[in-house]
Scaffold this active site. Structure first.
Site, PDB file in Angstrom:
ATOM      1  N   THR A  96       0.653  -1.382   0.053  1.00 37.82           N
ATOM      2  CA  THR A  96      -0.051   0.043   0.092  1.00 37.82           C
ATOM      3  C   THR A  96       1.013   1.215   0.130  1.00 37.82           C
ATOM      4  O   THR A  96       1.806   1.332   0.753  1.00 37.82           O
ATOM      5  CB  THR A  96      -1.002   0.248   1.255  1.00 37.82           C
ATOM      6  OG1 THR A  96      -1.798  -1.118   1.353  1.00 37.82           O
ATOM      7  CG2 THR A  96      -1.820   1.306   1.171  1.00 37.82           C
ATOM      8  N   PHE A 116       1.259   5.324   0.991  1.00 31.94           N
ATOM      9  CA  PHE A 116       0.641   6.290   1.670  1.00 31.94           C
ATOM     10  C   PHE A 116       1.262   7.517   1.352  1.00 31.94           C
ATOM     11  O   PHE A 116       2.335   7.601   0.925  1.00 31.94           O
ATOM     12  CB  PHE A 116       0.923   5.913   3.014  1.00 31.94           C
ATOM     13  CG  PHE A 116      -0.006   4.663   3.701  1.00 31.94           C
ATOM     14  CD1 PHE A 116      -1.106   4.893   4.423  1.00 31.94           C
ATOM     15  CD2 PHE A 116       0.581   3.501   3.460  1.00 31.94           C
ATOM     16  CE1 PHE A 116      -1.765   3.787   5.033  1.00 31.94           C
ATOM     17  CE2 PHE A 116       0.118   2.413   4.248  1.00 31.94           C
ATOM     18  CZ  PHE A 116      -1.286   2.623   4.753  1.00 31.94           C
TER      19      PHE A 116
END
Length: 276
Positions: A172, A174
């Site tokens: 992921t 960010f």
């Protein structure tokens, strides 16, 4: 006084892990929603916000692209977090005891092979960290949570199986955001993120993108999304390599400006080492 970084979710969430890895010296502030994270920084409750924008398995995070231009915040950094899924259970429980495992809807399919092999039924929870907390509170040796090792440490759970995800590339990305923009050149490899709307002329997007090609600016991301509830109102989100003061980037942005009705630079920041 220790500064704080806000994130969406409960303690032990992967966003908390991102805070822990990217800003280890800061206290964390859990928030219920992305809007609450943004408000926490805007109001001064926190200095920074940790917001997920995309995942290698599930693509972009819903609502984030809509919220970023309206947030009033600026991107100051980025962070990539490897999503490792672990089977967490109450102390003393054994793998063969587990009948059900709770986690967020998007995490369950990512470890379906492990669950099927061990005859464990997946159960949906609103949040993987919340699942870990509730498993700890229930103290049921037949129930487990699928979450981060950090969640296990926080809620006193044992790790019965580590890194059980089906694919070993789930990551992921960010964005770290703050109230004050930092446009300084803080690294050799910089990234710039912006949103724009093209003018209502034929082939406007094609022409707008031409400046990046002719000036050798690498665009790593380009996404479109509707704004204002209208199919005709489209905004584009883009990531490019480079700093706005770089001669080639400056020329590309000037050409983009000619074919657009609106450009909003969301931030200029060092590229994460994962990109190297």
């Amino acid at each position: 006084m220790t500064s704080r970084i806000a994130f969406q979710g409960e303690l032990g969430a992967y966003s908390h892990q991102a805070c822990h890895e990217a800003r280890p010296g800061m206290d964390v502030l859990p928030c219920r929603s992305f809007e609450d994270v943004i408000e926490a920084v805007a109001s001064g409750k926190a200095e920074l916000a940790m917001l997920p924008v995309e995942n290698t398995t599930y693509g972009r995070v819903a609502d984030i692209h809509r919220l970023l231009p309206e947030s009033g915040l600026s991107i100051v950094d980025e962070a990539f977090v490897r999503v490792h899924i672990n089977l967490l259970a109450t102390p003393g429980a054994k793998l063969e005891d587990i009948k059900e495992a709770y986690s967020h809807l998007v995490l369950l399919p990512q470890c379906s092979n492990f669950l099927q092999k061990n005859n464990i039924r997946g159960r949906v929870s609103p949040d993987n960290a919340r699942a870990a907390r509730e498993v700890a509170e229930a103290a049921d040796p037949t129930s487990a949570a699928l979450a981060s090792e950090l969640a296990g440490e926080i809620y006193g759970l044992d790790v019965l199986a580590r890194h059980i995800e089906d694919h070993d590339s789930n990551t992921t990305r960010f964005l770290i955001m703050g109230n004050a923009p930092d446009l300084s050149r803080r690294a050799e490899h910089m990234m710039t993120t912006f949103v724009f709307r093209v003018r209502n002329i034929p082939a406007a997007l094609y022409k707008a993108m031409g400046g990046f090609a002719t000036n050798s600016v690498n665009m790593t991301k380009l996404e479109s999304y509707m704004v204002g509830g209208s199919f005709s109102a489209t905004q584009f989100y883009a990531d490019i390599e480079g700093h706005p003061e770089d001669p080639n980037v400056k020329l590309a942005l000037e050409e983009l400006d000619y074919f657009t009705s609106e450009i909003h630079i969301l931030g200029t920041y060092p590229a994460d080492r994962v990109r190297d």
